[in-house]
Design a protein around this motif. Structure first.
Motif, short mmCIF file in Angstrom:
data_model
loop_
_atom_site.label_atom_id
_atom_site.label_comp_id
_atom_site.label_asym_id
_atom_site.label_seq_id
_atom_site.Cartn_x
_atom_site.Cartn_y
_atom_site.Cartn_z
N GLY A 127 0.85 -1.00 0.13
CA GLY A 127 0.00 0.09 -0.03
C GLY A 127 0.83 1.22 -0.04
N ARG A 128 2.04 1.38 -0.71
CA ARG A 128 3.02 2.22 -0.28
C ARG A 128 2.66 3.51 -1.24
NH1 ARG A 128 9.44 1.57 -1.91
NH2 ARG A 128 9.00 -0.33 -0.16
N TYR A 129 2.72 4.68 -1.11
CA TYR A 129 2.44 6.04 -1.68
C TYR A 129 3.85 5.95 -2.50
CZ TYR A 129 1.98 10.91 -2.96
OH TYR A 129 1.86 11.87 -3.64
N HIS A 146 13.16 5.30 4.23
CA HIS A 146 13.34 4.53 3.16
C HIS A 146 13.84 3.10 3.42
CE1 HIS A 146 13.28 3.19 -1.17
NE2 HIS A 146 12.68 4.24 -1.32
N PRO A 147 12.94 2.10 2.89
CA PRO A 147 13.65 0.70 3.09
C PRO A 147 14.91 0.32 2.28
CG PRO A 147 11.72 0.61 1.84
CD PRO A 147 11.73 2.08 2.21
N ASN A 148 15.08 0.96 1.58
CA ASN A 148 16.47 0.78 0.69
C ASN A 148 17.59 1.50 1.58
OD1 ASN A 148 18.66 0.84 -1.28
ND2 ASN A 148 17.53 0.15 -2.71
N ALA A 185 17.99 5.45 2.12
CA ALA A 185 17.88 5.93 3.45
C ALA A 185 19.31 6.70 3.73
CB ALA A 185 17.49 4.89 4.42
N ALA A 186 20.47 6.21 3.59
CA ALA A 186 21.50 6.99 3.69
C ALA A 186 21.76 8.29 3.04
CB ALA A 186 22.79 6.17 3.21
N ASP A 187 20.82 8.35 2.02
CA ASP A 187 20.88 9.91 1.18
C ASP A 187 20.00 10.65 1.67
OD1 ASP A 187 23.08 9.01 -0.46
OD2 ASP A 187 21.55 8.18 -2.08
N GLY A 188 18.96 10.22 2.82
CA GLY A 188 18.14 10.92 3.27
C GLY A 188 16.51 10.88 2.62
N LYS A 189 16.56 10.05 1.85
CA LYS A 189 15.24 9.88 1.21
C LYS A 189 14.33 9.13 2.48
CE LYS A 189 16.47 9.75 -3.44
NZ LYS A 189 17.84 10.11 -3.56
N ARG A 190 13.01 9.52 2.29
CA ARG A 190 12.01 9.07 3.28
C ARG A 190 11.01 8.63 2.48
NH1 ARG A 190 13.70 9.96 8.35
NH2 ARG A 190 11.62 9.52 9.17
#
Length: 448
Positions: A31-33, A50-52, A56-61
């Motif tokens: 159900g991910r947006y 972010h699950p990747n 996630a290390a790049d700050g993506k959420r």
């Protein structure tokens, strides 16, 4: 090159298939947006990292949808009033009268292409048809198709068009993904009412085979919207029915309907356009046509790049020869000369190939001979097929505004450049304009 191109295209298609399959699974199972503009009534909220790990290390959420406290009650009101028997335009009138901002006015940064003057019945209908108000994530309602800009000139490339998928092909999340604004039973009832046979909402727009030479080119002077084609008494007309589509509570001073007959515009317009070939202006026109040839051809940049590369190679070769003449060891320089010579041959071959693919430029005398062979341009414009005439107007970059109060049409043509706009109905305007001038013409005395 054909083999490499085929391999590249095949790999591109495989990547596209894998990405779409992964996104479908994320939408259905998690159900991910998956991004995009949040629907009216919702806003974006943070859903954690972010699950990747690399992302996630790049700050993506991740993000999710949550009801907007300002607009979610408006969505509920729209559904409630529609179920109570109100029509789309009546709902739009009530919302505008109560001072509630329409979607484009509430979020102008995402809707810079719209005026936001009032609620329209189409905005109401789009909200009533959106299944994400039930709390489920729905993906793949639309898909992108890449179509050729011009089938007769493949070098112009492709353009992307959005097309609607059938509802049975939509990807639904297996469980609720965000807080619902409308319950599923209410949404299903609304869909049944909207698609009921015989109702205006259930009808789909159909393409008309009738020719309208000013299709997409004539605008209403009151609201600045494109006027629609309308066939009356066996003749093409153009109309603007702003009050039937947008709430009149907006206070826009607009007649109930604005009509103008096509035949009243065509002849004066052709007379004006033909003046550029009058004997007194003909030499200037021919010079402008000769100078504007291929001015916006996408291949010109490639030609200039190849020429510049050849010139750079020749400059380097001259420098290397000067080093040899100055006493430098030839064994040191010979490798540089060989490499630069090979590169020059490659660039010369590329330049020759691109130049051969470009059409021949006409001289001023050749253009004059063509104009002379055409004869009376006014007579030619009167006898041309309507579909061909429509293309002529588009190539001239024509834009007209009808002023119903003064019964005048202001015709503007911006020529001498290429137009890369795309008509909302799907027509492609990517043509080369013959004249480098801008003119405004007021044609008075017409009756709508």
């Amino acid at each position: 090159m054909s083999m490499f191109g085929g391999i590249s295209k095949g790999e591109r298609n495989r990547i596209k298939t894998r990405v779409r399959a992964a996104m479908a699974a994320q939408a259905q199972v998690e159900g991910r947006y998956l991004g995009g503009r949040p629907p009216y009534g919702y806003r974006l909220a943070d859903a954690g990292p972010h699950p990747n790990p690399s992302k996630a290390a790049d700050g993506k959420r991740l993000h999710r949808l949550e009801p907007d406290p300002v607009t979610a009650p408006v969505v509920q009101r729209i559904f409630r009033e529609f179920l109570n028997g109100k029509g789309l335009l009546a709902i739009a009138e009530a919302l505008t009268r109560d001072g509630i901002l329409c979607p484009s006015a509430y979020d102008p940064a995402r809707n810079s292409h719209r005026s936001g003057v009032a609620w329209s019945k189409y905005a109401i209908r789009a909200i009533l048809l959106n299944p994400r108000y039930t709390g489920r994530q729905v993906w793949s309602r639309q898909h992108k198709d890449e179509v050729l800009i011009d089938v007769n000139d493949v070098g112009l490339g492709h353009m992307t068009k959005l097309r609607w998928n059938r509802s049975e092909n939509w990807i639904w999340s297996e469980r609720p993904a965000h807080e619902a604004v409308i319950d599923a039973e209410c949404f299903a009832t609304v869909q049944a009412l909207l698609t009921a046979p015989g109702t205006p909402q259930g009808k789909k727009p159909r393409a008309t085979p009738r020719p309208y030479v000013f299709r997409g080119l004539l605008f209403c002077g009151e609201c600045q919207r494109r006027m629609q084609g309308s066939w009356n008494n066996g003749k093409p007309h153009y109309r603007c029915v702003f009050p039937k589509e947008y709430a009149q509570a907006s206070g826009v001073p607009h007649p109930r309907s604005v009509y103008v007959r096509e035949e009243l515009i065509v002849e004066p317009l052709d007379e004006w356009l033909a003046t550029v070939f009058d004997p007194g202006r003909l030499p200037e026109t021919i010079r402008a046509m000769a100078a504007a040839q291929l001015a916006d051809d996408h291949r010109l940049a490639a030609v200039e790049s190849a020429r510049q590369a050849v010139a750079d190679c020749e400059r380097k070769l001259a420098g290397y020869r000067a080093l040899v003449d100055a006493g430098t060891d030839p064994a040191v320089v010979v490798g540089w000369i060989t490499e630069t010579e090979a590169r020059r041959k490659v660039e010369q071959s590329r330049l020759k190939e691109i130049s051969a693919s470009m059409p021949k430029r006409l001289s001023e005398q050749e253009i004059a001979n063509i104009v002379s062979a055409l004869g009376d341009l006014r007579r030619l414009l009167r006898s041309v097929d309507p579909h061909d005439k429509m293309q002529v107007y588009r190539q001239l970059g024509l834009r007209m505004t009808y002023e119903p109060g003064r019964k005048t049409v202001i015709a503007r043509t911006e020529v001498g450049r290429s137009c890369s706009k795309v008509c909302p109905r799907g027509d492609t305007l990517d043509k080369y304009m013959p004249f480098s001038a801008s003119t405004t013409l007021v044609l008075p005395g017409w009756e709508g």
